[in-house]
Design an enzyme around this catalytic site. Sequence first.
Site, short mmCIF file in Angstrom:
data_model
loop_
_atom_site.label_atom_id
_atom_site.label_comp_id
_atom_site.label_asym_id
_atom_site.label_seq_id
_atom_site.Cartn_x
_atom_site.Cartn_y
_atom_site.Cartn_z
N PHE A 1 0.98 -0.93 0.19
CA PHE A 1 0.00 -0.21 -0.16
C PHE A 1 1.21 0.77 0.01
CE2 PHE A 1 -3.22 2.90 2.18
CZ PHE A 1 -3.81 2.85 1.26
N ASP B 1 3.32 -4.82 7.99
CA ASP B 1 2.45 -4.44 8.28
C ASP B 1 1.39 -4.97 8.11
OD1 ASP B 1 -0.29 -2.87 7.68
OD2 ASP B 1 0.74 -1.20 6.56
N TYR C 1 -9.87 -0.70 11.31
CA TYR C 1 -10.97 -0.68 10.97
C TYR C 1 -10.65 -1.12 9.80
CZ TYR C 1 -7.92 1.84 8.24
OH TYR C 1 -6.64 2.49 7.22
N LYS C 2 -10.10 -2.50 9.64
CA LYS C 2 -10.60 -3.22 8.39
C LYS C 2 -11.55 -4.47 9.45
CE LYS C 2 -6.98 -1.49 4.42
NZ LYS C 2 -6.27 -1.30 5.02
N ARG D 1 -12.00 -6.24 -5.43
CA ARG D 1 -11.77 -7.03 -4.28
C ARG D 1 -12.53 -7.42 -4.04
NH1 ARG D 1 -7.83 -3.40 -0.64
NH2 ARG D 1 -9.46 -1.88 -0.32
C1 LIG Z 1 -5.20 0.64 4.99
C2 LIG Z 1 -3.53 -0.09 5.02
C3 LIG Z 1 -2.55 1.29 5.04
C4 LIG Z 1 -3.73 2.57 5.72
O1 LIG Z 1 -3.51 3.17 7.06
P1 LIG Z 1 -3.71 4.34 7.56
O2 LIG Z 1 -3.02 5.25 8.38
O3 LIG Z 1 -4.28 3.79 8.74
O4 LIG Z 1 -4.84 5.55 6.68
C5 LIG Z 1 -1.67 1.27 5.50
N1 LIG Z 1 -1.36 0.45 5.08
C6 LIG Z 1 -1.85 -0.63 4.55
C7 LIG Z 1 -1.05 -2.05 4.11
C8 LIG Z 1 -2.97 -0.70 4.66
O5 LIG Z 1 -3.53 -1.91 4.29
#
Ligand SMILES: *Cc1c(COP(=O)(O)O)cnc(C)c1O
Length: 442
Positions: A144, A225, A250-251, A402
């Site tokens: 990400f 992560d 939040y996921k 997805r």
């Molecule tokens: C959802 C996600 C994020 C989101 O970062 P936030 O700081 O919570 O906005 C970061 N890295 C990965 C791999 C994600 O899937």
Amino acid sequence: MSDIEKGVNLMSTGEVEKLSSEVYARQLDKADELANFRERFFIPPGNIYMDGNSLGLLSRDAEETLLKMLAEWKQLGIDGWTKGTPPWFSLSEELSNNLAPLVGAEPEEVIITGSTTSNLHNLMAGFYRPTRERFKILADELNFPSDKYALESQLRLRGLDSEQGLVLVSSGDGRTISEDDIIAAMIDEVAVAVLPSVLYRSGQLLDLKRLTKAAHERGILIGFDLSHSAGAVPHKLHDWNVDFAFWCTYKYLNGGPGSVAGLFVHRRHFECLPGLAGWWGYHKDKQFDLALEFVPAAGAGAWQIGSPHLLSVAPLMGSLNIFEEAGIKRLRAKSLALTSYLIDLIDTELSQAPYNYRVGTPRESERRGGHVALEHEEAVRINAALKQRGVIPDFRPPNVIRLAPVPLYVTFHDVWLLVQHLKGIIDNKEYEAFPRERDTVA
Ligand SMILES: *Cc1c(COP(=O)(O)O)cnc(C)c1O
């Protein structure tokens, strides 16, 4: 192996008729021992919700703990810090007991704090200590992007640019990253590696244990992560000796939009000072002495910076209780049964012309997270058509839809219906009514 998985395996050995029947989907739901959890969630009316990997749904349990927090604020005012149940002052530490089993950690090794990206910054500020010989950061090109932005700015803070300091492992097929390639990139100059557990687009699950071992053999620290695996895939962060990890809640963890994130620091690094220290990381017993000298908490709690965002922590109390009841192993078993079922249906029903859908997710269950990447040339427009039909997926450029059949609240029958929708959208050329551009939040 659960009965559901057995059932799905049986079906994938040739009984195509039955696999594709609605009756079979209903049978799988009947045999599902986690089926009752669905009633505890607010499913948006009329929707088949396949986006729990982006924003998990609200449960009654999470609603209750949030409302309880508001009531305490109403009734107790400032005294909530000491008289709330549990006291707000130690609420984050309290939650570590529920959070730790989900990632295979000791309670002192995890804490709810910050956001995914800010936790990455904090951890890198502490663990990334470039020397003349070792100054590079290892990452991959499919993570990400926020993580890459953060790592690049960490390089800049140390006077380096990404050209000098970033080793970016590339993907052979645009979907997956090979562990062999990652290990080959663990060169002598690398100080820290930061990788995703599950790739956000394809859903590939990396072998964290193997990568950690390889990194340590080469004198490299490694962090992960877990945003796309926390609450979906069991981990053993402590036993695997992972140095640090961070993830959003939040996921799959259903903490609510922007809910406070999680981080893990292995016990053997407890002497490592937080990169971005603040008073909330102070030793709890002495925090209110307000002494000028920083005395860090003995554990991951030391990495907290300021006062916790309690209204975005409160829903997690209820949500994490659900995970304790359901158990991450049972959730993983059902999740694999759901994604196997979906992949089998796509292969048998949707892979040929005129449908031409492809699965971009690894088929081996040990290489797959909780969602399935469905690829199609017309993915943007099919995604929009799905939404119009009440199916909530999400689109990731260039061609991926997805689909996350989350085991707490998605049924096998939902998956069956989803496949009928995917078929109907092509049969009726419904997607042609939509533009090729996508919304801001896809
Ligand atoms: C959802 C996600 C994020 C989101 O970062 P936030 O700081 O919570 O906005 C970061 N890295 C990965 C791999 C994600 O899937």
